[in-house]
Design an enzyme around this catalytic site. Structure first.
Site, short mmCIF file in Angstrom:
data_model
loop_
_atom_site.label_atom_id
_atom_site.label_comp_id
_atom_site.label_asym_id
_atom_site.label_seq_id
_atom_site.Cartn_x
_atom_site.Cartn_y
_atom_site.Cartn_z
CE1 TYR A 149 27.29 45.97 54.21
CE2 TYR A 149 27.85 46.07 56.34
CZ TYR A 149 27.92 46.63 55.08
OH TYR A 149 29.04 47.65 54.84
N PRO A 199 32.31 43.90 45.27
CG PRO A 199 33.63 45.98 44.94
CD PRO A 199 33.09 44.68 44.18
CE LYS A 229 28.58 39.43 53.83
NZ LYS A 229 29.08 40.34 54.95
CG HIS A 264 30.02 52.02 61.11
ND1 HIS A 264 29.77 52.83 59.99
CD2 HIS A 264 30.88 52.79 61.74
CE1 HIS A 264 30.66 53.93 59.71
NE2 HIS A 264 31.26 53.84 60.86
CE1 TYR A 313 26.76 49.70 52.28
CE2 TYR A 313 27.64 49.08 50.17
CZ TYR A 313 27.81 48.97 51.88
OH TYR A 313 28.93 48.47 52.25
P1 FAD Z 1 45.30 39.75 48.42
O1 FAD Z 1 45.16 41.00 49.24
O2 FAD Z 1 45.22 40.10 46.67
O3 FAD Z 1 46.89 39.57 48.55
C1 FAD Z 1 47.45 38.68 47.71
C2 FAD Z 1 48.88 38.75 47.90
O4 FAD Z 1 49.75 37.55 47.11
C3 FAD Z 1 49.54 39.93 47.29
O5 FAD Z 1 50.26 40.74 48.21
C4 FAD Z 1 50.27 39.62 45.79
O6 FAD Z 1 51.12 40.64 45.65
C5 FAD Z 1 50.79 38.49 46.29
N1 FAD Z 1 51.03 37.57 45.09
C6 FAD Z 1 50.49 37.50 43.85
N2 FAD Z 1 50.93 36.35 43.07
C7 FAD Z 1 52.00 36.13 43.76
C8 FAD Z 1 52.86 34.95 43.26
N3 FAD Z 1 52.88 34.56 42.14
N4 FAD Z 1 53.86 34.96 44.38
C9 FAD Z 1 53.88 35.53 45.57
N5 FAD Z 1 52.90 36.49 45.96
C10 FAD Z 1 51.97 36.73 44.81
N6 FAD Z 1 36.27 43.04 51.03
C11 FAD Z 1 35.78 43.29 52.28
O7 FAD Z 1 35.56 42.46 53.05
N7 FAD Z 1 35.38 44.29 52.77
C12 FAD Z 1 35.47 45.70 51.91
O8 FAD Z 1 34.76 46.51 52.13
C13 FAD Z 1 36.08 45.32 50.64
N8 FAD Z 1 36.06 46.46 49.69
C14 FAD Z 1 36.91 46.39 48.50
C15 FAD Z 1 37.08 47.45 47.86
C16 FAD Z 1 37.78 47.18 46.64
C17 FAD Z 1 37.99 48.54 45.62
C18 FAD Z 1 38.55 46.09 46.26
C19 FAD Z 1 39.39 45.80 44.88
C20 FAD Z 1 38.29 44.85 46.99
C21 FAD Z 1 37.43 45.07 48.37
N9 FAD Z 1 37.40 43.86 49.13
C22 FAD Z 1 36.75 44.06 50.28
C23 FAD Z 1 38.07 42.51 48.97
C24 FAD Z 1 39.37 42.41 49.52
O9 FAD Z 1 40.40 43.60 49.35
C25 FAD Z 1 39.83 41.16 49.07
O10 FAD Z 1 39.14 40.13 49.34
C26 FAD Z 1 41.42 40.74 50.22
O11 FAD Z 1 42.29 41.74 49.96
C27 FAD Z 1 41.81 39.39 49.95
O12 FAD Z 1 42.88 39.29 50.46
P2 FAD Z 1 43.93 38.09 50.08
O13 FAD Z 1 44.99 38.15 51.15
O14 FAD Z 1 43.30 36.83 49.76
O15 FAD Z 1 44.48 38.66 48.86
C1 DHB Z 2 34.02 49.54 51.35
C2 DHB Z 2 34.11 48.77 50.30
C3 DHB Z 2 33.10 47.97 50.27
O1 DHB Z 2 32.79 47.26 49.10
C4 DHB Z 2 31.79 48.14 50.98
O2 DHB Z 2 30.82 47.45 50.82
C5 DHB Z 2 31.89 48.79 52.27
C6 DHB Z 2 33.02 49.76 52.33
C7 DHB Z 2 35.28 50.73 51.57
O3 DHB Z 2 36.33 50.30 50.80
O4 DHB Z 2 35.29 51.23 52.53
#
Ligand code: FAD
Ligand code: DHB
Length: 394
Positions: A385, A293, A297, A72, A201
């Protein structure tokens, strides 16, 4: 049993770290609380910065992303019935983002993990970290009814916001900064073509909305909802109806609806824990920080934490240098706070905050009018962004 790096959590942060360390010949074990299907079932991020794309290539897992992901060059902001395009490519001297779902990315990383032959222990319970203050930590956990101990040199806490890693650091050495927003995002995933080629957005009088996508045939939409809202109260029809009300005429006309594949509500939070290192434990990704979100980021910050952390471990094992390890927290936090700032600001700009009173609404209107008509402001949004350069400010 013994390994070099014990990784807690098999989300994107843990899996990516495992892969980068594997490529560098560093032994590691991943311990995850959930089953693989559960991890893959969480629909979350969708937008990757160039820095993250590069890192996935470096890890050797970028092939399907380049084939199926959508590049994009801009996105739109809708306010008072008018769309304003942020031309990321033009405003940043050529930078773009990649639309590729976190679930797809996680699947690619899981496959690479399996091919590496390194162990991932899914459905581990009672995960606990021991002796993290010193240089001989170990992790204990239960698996299939048996208890296990894993000794290691370092522990990478990649276990998300509710994980055990951050909670294992003594309260008196850690400082937490937090802001909880008075609303959440209700998300819906559907096999329908996206309403527009680019993300939209929306700041509408009925609240924020986001039109995102996973592919040309799969859409992801979000609505700002009060924290008191319950998912059971939102039928698909109610969701589509509310989304229509927040869109412009063109959007309403073009919106194609269909049954939801997934619906969920996520609360919005800004959170940073400092420092990100305690003894032999290093926090990466959501374990150490959360952004609302809006700026897309979260996953990208997890990727850059992992980049710094993998480099630090590689420097240590290959050159005996402690430099990367000792500067890990500081380097990450410099980048994290800028993304926290942008995510908070973009959230504040685009959501409704009725409880903040009429003057806040006027400030927001004035800011939108400024931002949407100033090239300098558009450039600043675009620059943040697409992601600030890794060496920004250095
Ligand atoms: P997680 O994905 O949370 O992974 C952590 C893992 O650790 C999980 O699998 C969990 O089961 C495991 N765990 C937890 N506790 C324990 C334990 N005690 N022992 C062993 N394992 C454990 N980010 C973006 O960059 N762009 C986006 O567009 C965006 N949109 C989002 C939209 C939504 C609705 C949400 C909720 C989040 C969004 N994010 C976005 C954020 C992004 O999803 C997270 O920042 C990302 O998942 C972080 O990855 P992580 O591996 O740090 O944590
Ligand atoms: C998505 C989530 C976001 O927070 C964003 O800024 C853009 C896209 C997504 O889940 O597609």
């Amino acid at each position: 049993k013994r390994t070099q790096v014990a990784i807690i959590g098999a989300g994107p942060a843990g899996l990516l770290l495992g892969q980068l360390l594997y490529k560098a010949g560093i032994d590691n074990v991943i311990i995850e609380r959930q089953a693989p299907a559960y991890v893959l079932g969480r629909i979350r991020a969708g937008v990757l910065e160039q820095v993250s794309v590069d890192l996935l290539d470096e890890a050797g897992v970028g092939e399907r992303m380049h084939r199926e992901g959508l590049v994009h060059e801009g996105f739109e902001m809708l306010w008072e019935g008018r769309r304003h395009r942020i031309d990321m490519k033009q405003l940043t001297g050529g930078k773009k983002v990649m639309v590729y779902g976190q679930t797809e990315l996680t699947r690619d990383l899981m496959e690479a993990r399996q091919a590496s032959g390194l162990p991932t222990i899914y459905e581990a319970s009672d995960v606990a970290l021991h002796d993290i203050a010193g240089t001989h930590p170990h992790v204990s956990f239960a698996y299939q009814g048996q208890s296990h101990q894993l000794a290691c040199d370092f522990i990478a806490g990649c276990d998300g916001f509710h994980g055990v890693s951050r909670a294992s650091i003594p309260r008196n050495v850690i400082r937490e900064y937090e802001k909880v927003y008075p609303f959440g995002w209700l998300g819906l995933l559907s096999d329908t073509p996206p309403v527009s080629d680019e993300l939209i957005y929306v700041n509408s009088p009925r609240g924020f909305a986001l039109c995102s996508q996973r592919s040309r045939t799969r859409s992801r939409y979000y609505l700002q909802v009060p924290l008191t809202e319950r998912i059971e109260n939102w039928s698909d029809e109610a969701f589509w109806q509310e989304l229509r009300l927040r869109l412009d005429d063109e959007g309403r006309e073009r919106l194609i609806t269909g049954p939801s594949l997934e619906k969920s509500i996520a609360p919005l939070r800004s959170f940073v824990s400092e420092p990100l290192r305690f003894g032999s434990l290093f926090l990466a990704g959501d374990a150490g920080h959360i952004v609302p979100p809006t700026g897309a980021k979260g996953l990208n910050l997890a990727a850059t934490d992992v980049k710094y952390l993998s480099n630090a471990f590689i420097e240590y094992y290959q050159q005996g240098s402690l430099e990367g390890i000792d500067t890990y927290s500081e380097r990450c936090l410099r980048r994290i706070w800028k993304a926290e700032r942008f995510s908070w600001w973009f959230t504040s700009l685009m959501h409704s905050f009725p409880e903040d009173g009429p003057i806040s609404s006027r400030f927001q209107e004035a800011e939108l009018e400024y931002v949407l008509h100033s090239e300098a402001a558009a450039r600043s949004i675009a620059e943040n962004y697409v992601g600030l350069p890794l060496d920004f400010g250095e």
